[in-house]
Every structure is written in structure tokens, then in C-alpha cells.
Enzyme design. Sequence first.
Site, PDB file in Angstrom:
ATOM      1  N   ARG A 183      13.777 -25.380  30.872  1.00  0.00           N
ATOM      2  CA  ARG A 183      14.624 -26.525  31.255  1.00  0.00           C
ATOM      3  C   ARG A 183      13.811 -27.628  31.933  1.00  0.00           C
ATOM      4  O   ARG A 183      14.264 -28.264  32.884  1.00  0.00           O
ATOM      5  CB  ARG A 183      15.770 -26.107  32.180  1.00  0.00           C
ATOM      6  CG  ARG A 183      16.752 -25.157  31.581  1.00  0.00           C
ATOM      7  CD  ARG A 183      17.444 -25.756  30.336  1.00  0.00           C
ATOM      8  NE  ARG A 183      18.579 -24.949  29.954  1.00  0.00           N
ATOM      9  CZ  ARG A 183      18.471 -23.867  29.173  1.00  0.00           C
ATOM     10  NH1 ARG A 183      17.303 -23.506  28.674  1.00  0.00           N
ATOM     11  NH2 ARG A 183      19.545 -23.174  28.873  1.00  0.00           N
ATOM     12  N   SER A 262      25.079 -25.426  32.930  1.00  0.00           N
ATOM     13  CA  SER A 262      24.570 -24.575  34.010  1.00  0.00           C
ATOM     14  C   SER A 262      24.128 -25.459  35.172  1.00  0.00           C
ATOM     15  O   SER A 262      23.378 -26.415  34.964  1.00  0.00           O
ATOM     16  CB  SER A 262      23.362 -23.777  33.551  1.00  0.00           C
ATOM     17  OG  SER A 262      23.699 -22.920  32.501  1.00  0.00           O
ATOM     18  N   GLU A 358      19.673 -27.285  38.038  1.00  0.00           N
ATOM     19  CA  GLU A 358      19.167 -27.637  36.710  1.00  0.00           C
ATOM     20  C   GLU A 358      19.331 -29.133  36.429  1.00  0.00           C
ATOM     21  O   GLU A 358      18.397 -29.773  35.958  1.00  0.00           O
ATOM     22  CB  GLU A 358      19.877 -26.791  35.642  1.00  0.00           C
ATOM     23  CG  GLU A 358      19.167 -26.818  34.325  1.00  0.00           C
ATOM     24  CD  GLU A 358      20.049 -26.429  33.163  1.00  0.00           C
ATOM     25  OE1 GLU A 358      20.753 -27.325  32.648  1.00  0.00           O
ATOM     26  OE2 GLU A 358      20.032 -25.266  32.776  1.00  0.00           O
TER      27      GLU A 358
HETATM   28  N1  EPU Z   1      27.134 -13.379  34.542  1.00  0.00           N
HETATM   29  C1  EPU Z   1      27.980 -12.831  35.465  1.00  0.00           C
HETATM   30  N2  EPU Z   1      28.892 -13.643  36.071  1.00  0.00           N
HETATM   31  C2  EPU Z   1      28.985 -14.961  35.798  1.00  0.00           C
HETATM   32  C3  EPU Z   1      28.111 -15.523  34.854  1.00  0.00           C
HETATM   33  C4  EPU Z   1      27.187 -14.717  34.236  1.00  0.00           C
HETATM   34  O1  EPU Z   1      27.912 -11.651  35.757  1.00  0.00           O
HETATM   35  O2  EPU Z   1      29.835 -15.634  36.371  1.00  0.00           O
HETATM   36  C5  EPU Z   1      26.193 -12.513  33.824  1.00  0.00           C
HETATM   37  C6  EPU Z   1      26.637 -12.364  32.361  1.00  0.00           C
HETATM   38  O3  EPU Z   1      27.527 -11.306  32.201  1.00  0.00           O
HETATM   39  C7  EPU Z   1      25.346 -12.104  31.651  1.00  0.00           C
HETATM   40  C8  EPU Z   1      24.329 -12.862  32.495  1.00  0.00           C
HETATM   41  O4  EPU Z   1      24.922 -13.139  33.749  1.00  0.00           O
HETATM   42  O5  EPU Z   1      25.019 -10.740  31.670  1.00  0.00           O
HETATM   43  C9  EPU Z   1      23.851 -14.139  31.825  1.00  0.00           C
HETATM   44  O6  EPU Z   1      24.966 -14.963  31.501  1.00  0.00           O
HETATM   45  P1  EPU Z   1      25.015 -15.808  30.128  1.00  0.00           P
HETATM   46  O7  EPU Z   1      24.592 -14.975  28.980  1.00  0.00           O
HETATM   47  O8  EPU Z   1      26.313 -16.508  30.085  1.00  0.00           O
HETATM   48  O9  EPU Z   1      23.853 -16.866  30.271  1.00  0.00           O
HETATM   49  P2  EPU Z   1      23.297 -17.672  31.519  1.00  0.00           P
HETATM   50  O10 EPU Z   1      21.989 -17.085  31.919  1.00  0.00           O
HETATM   51  O11 EPU Z   1      24.340 -17.793  32.556  1.00  0.00           O
HETATM   52  C10 EPU Z   1      21.894 -19.315  30.044  1.00  0.00           C
HETATM   53  C11 EPU Z   1      21.657 -20.800  30.009  1.00  0.00           C
HETATM   54  C12 EPU Z   1      22.795 -21.489  29.269  1.00  0.00           C
HETATM   55  C13 EPU Z   1      22.871 -20.945  27.866  1.00  0.00           C
HETATM   56  C14 EPU Z   1      23.092 -19.429  27.942  1.00  0.00           C
HETATM   57  C15 EPU Z   1      23.042 -18.782  26.583  1.00  0.00           C
HETATM   58  C16 EPU Z   1      20.364 -21.369  31.982  1.00  0.00           C
HETATM   59  C17 EPU Z   1      20.376 -21.961  33.362  1.00  0.00           C
HETATM   60  N3  EPU Z   1      21.546 -21.320  31.356  1.00  0.00           N
HETATM   61  O12 EPU Z   1      23.047 -19.106  30.849  1.00  0.00           O
HETATM   62  O13 EPU Z   1      22.476 -22.867  29.188  1.00  0.00           O
HETATM   63  O14 EPU Z   1      23.921 -21.532  27.122  1.00  0.00           O
HETATM   64  O15 EPU Z   1      22.033 -18.806  28.733  1.00  0.00           O
HETATM   65  O16 EPU Z   1      21.740 -18.809  26.104  1.00  0.00           O
HETATM   66  O17 EPU Z   1      19.308 -20.975  31.493  1.00  0.00           O
HETATM   67  C18 EPU Z   1      22.719 -24.970  30.281  1.00  0.00           C
HETATM   68  O18 EPU Z   1      21.503 -24.969  30.429  1.00  0.00           O
HETATM   69  O19 EPU Z   1      23.437 -25.929  30.690  1.00  0.00           O
HETATM   70  C19 EPU Z   1      23.351 -23.823  29.655  1.00  0.00           C
HETATM   71  C20 EPU Z   1      24.680 -23.721  29.542  1.00  0.00           C
END
Ligand code: EPU
Length: 362
Positions: A183, A262, A358
Site C-alpha cells: 500500500r 481499509s 492506510e
Molecule cells: N477479521 C476479523 N474481524 C474483522 C475483520 C477481519 O476477525 O472485523 C479477520 C478475518 O476473518 C480474516 C482476517 O481478519 O481472517 C483478514 O480479513 P480480510 O480477509 O477481510 O482482509 P483484510 O486483511 O482485512 C485486506 C486488505 C483489503 C483487501 C482484502 C482482501 C489491507 C489493509 N486491506 O483486508 O484492502 O480487500 O485484504 O485482499 O491490506 C483496502 O486496502 O482498502 C482494502 C479493502
Amino acid sequence: MDTTGSGLGRASAPAPAPTLAIERDASLGELNSFRLPATARLLVRVRSEADVRRLLADPECGRASKLVLGGGSNLVFSRDPRAVVLRVEVKGRRLVAERPDAWVVEVGAGETWHEIVAWTLDQGWPGLENLALIPGTAGAAPVQNIGAYGLELKDRFESLDAVDLVTGRTVTLDARACAFGYRDSVFKRAALDGGLAGKSLITRVRLRLPRPWQPVLGYLDLERKMAETGEAAPDARTIFDWVCAIRRAKLPDPARIGNAGSFFKNPVVSAEQCRDIIGRDPEIVHYPMPDGRMKLAAGWLIDACGWKGKSVGRAAVYERQALVLVNRGGATGAEVVTLARAIQESVYGRFGIRLEPEPVIV
Ligand code: EPU
């Protein structure tokens, strides 16, 4: 580069306006996806490189500091910007090369990212499907090296054109010059740190879509879709549909609920620190990095601190994904920043980890 021949499209950029379109005391509320209120002293709509050069020659705008705005989807206005706001509206999309190893498409920085993903797929040039539905413009995509579902912009990047906001010269930068990180890129870093923030304006981006196409399916959410549907070899269109469905289920649609995706980056910690946290919180979601460190799911950390659904004024933590802060209608940037700080303090207090925002906070 060749722009003629079968299957090769033409640029469809409109002719640039002969004079610069400068708006005074312009509301930015509809120009940022969080829909935070802010006013630009001067707002200039940039439709071409010639517009940038007109801007630089303008006695009022030429030397002023500048804030480049794409779709406004990765930005938090905590106050009125002091800089001249440049809204990038450069259009155009075309195939510029059809090589044995890849299709290369060139898009104007002001094109909507998701429309480009859908358009390339419609043309039979797959490769961007994992990045469907990411809000914002094509020009903003390299700025923060957008990424989702196992793919990052840098994996599909060929080069970009940017205009130097001091000299007016156009330069072409390759991936190395863009210094992509998680990012992050040279465009997000301040000049003091050797970056180009506010120093250059991206006008066109070229994307490389590798041939033969290969699916990117390693992400847990996509593996789940494969198991659910029994579809072991999905095509690009199917992956596009899956990604759209996954995002719609857990991320708020910025057209209806103001947000900037995010709000925090997923923090990276040493293997030792991760073991220590697992010792206390065995459930923590973590992913090993190639260098031996661990990436932790910030959403999980915030969720574990009980933030889902909590609010400060009209700014709130989204109920379905704790990593996303939302505007419940009428939030101010100050409320968003206060909420973000409270989350940072509570995650630090419990886990000893400092979350880094971010989006760019203005
Ligand atoms: N989780 C929780 N509770 C929550 C949110 C997440 O327990 O409230 C857990 C989920 O169950 C999962 C893990 O955290 O096991 C990761 O969550 P998720 O797969 O939704 O992905 P993320 O790490 O929260 C990242 C990117 C997103 C992108 C998704 C999918 C970053 C900061 N964010 O989110 O990007 O869409 O992976 O690849 O790297 C963005 O940058 O704006 C964005 C939305």
C-alpha cells in the site's frame, strides 16, 4: 508504440479545454469517498498534460503547493486543504501492445478503476479480475499499490507517465522508479523522504496483462468459493464475479456509505513478537512473510478490542469489517481522526502494536 491494427483501440480522450478551469471555494464533500466536508480555496480540473502546464504558468496556482486528487477514495480531510487541489480527469483507454507474453493497455489516470477492470475483461484481456470493485481511479491505483485477493497493482504494472509539478516535464516511470511497497509507492512519500507526494501528477498508467492468463486463487476467501461451488478451474469472469460478491458482502459500498476502504495497514511484526501474541491470543489471524516476519490481520486486532459498530459522533467502525471506518452521514474529519486514534491506543494497549493509517490524512 503501435496503436493501429486489429483489436487495437484508440485513445478516446476529449480535447483539452483551451483555458484552465479554476473553481474557488469549491466543496470537496462529493469528491472524497468518505464524504467528509472540506473546502478547496482553489480547485483545478486537470484533463490533459497541457492543463498541467497551463496550471504551472498560472500566476496564482503555479507556485502554490498542490494536492493531487483522484477518486478521493484513499484520503481523509481532517481540515480544509491549504494546497491547490488538482482533480485528475484525464480519460482514455486503449491497447498499446499485443505481445506474445502480454497485452499492454494504457489508461487515463482519471478513468474509474473498476470500469477498467470490467473493460479489459470484456475485451478478452484478463488479469485484473482479483482487483475488481476497488474504489478510485486508475491514476490512484499505483499511488498506493492497490491490492486484494492475492494480487497487487505492481504485479500487473508496466509503466506510467507523470508530469513534474515544478518543471512541467512529462516523465515515464517503471516499477522500480515507483518503488512499490505494501500500500505504498514513491508517490505517497513526502519530498523530505525522497518521495514525490505533491511533486508530480500521474496522467496515464500502462498495465501488463500476462499471456497465457493464469488464475490467482491462493486467497482464503477464493478457496472457499471454489469449495462452495465445486468449481476447481474458474475462468477470469467467474473470479471477477466472486471477488465482487465477496467485497459486497463485507465492505460498504462508498456510493451509499462514506468510507475509504481499509483504514489501517495490516501490521508486520517479528516472528518472536508474533509467538508472544499467539501465546496470549491463540486465535490471532497471521500470515508468514517471505522474510520470516509475520503479517497480522489489523481487522482481527481491532475486532478483538471490541470496536465493531462503535462510533465517535457520526464516524463509526463498520459492523461487518472492523478495519473499515465509515461515515454514518454528517461525520467530520475530526471525528474520524478521533475514532482512529482511540482504536490505535486500544490496540497498542492490548497488543503493543502501533497501527498505521492506510489513507492519506490531510
Ligand atoms: N477479521 C476479523 N474481524 C474483522 C475483520 C477481519 O476477525 O472485523 C479477520 C478475518 O476473518 C480474516 C482476517 O481478519 O481472517 C483478514 O480479513 P480480510 O480477509 O477481510 O482482509 P483484510 O486483511 O482485512 C485486506 C486488505 C483489503 C483487501 C482484502 C482482501 C489491507 C489493509 N486491506 O483486508 O484492502 O480487500 O485484504 O485482499 O491490506 C483496502 O486496502 O482498502 C482494502 C479493502
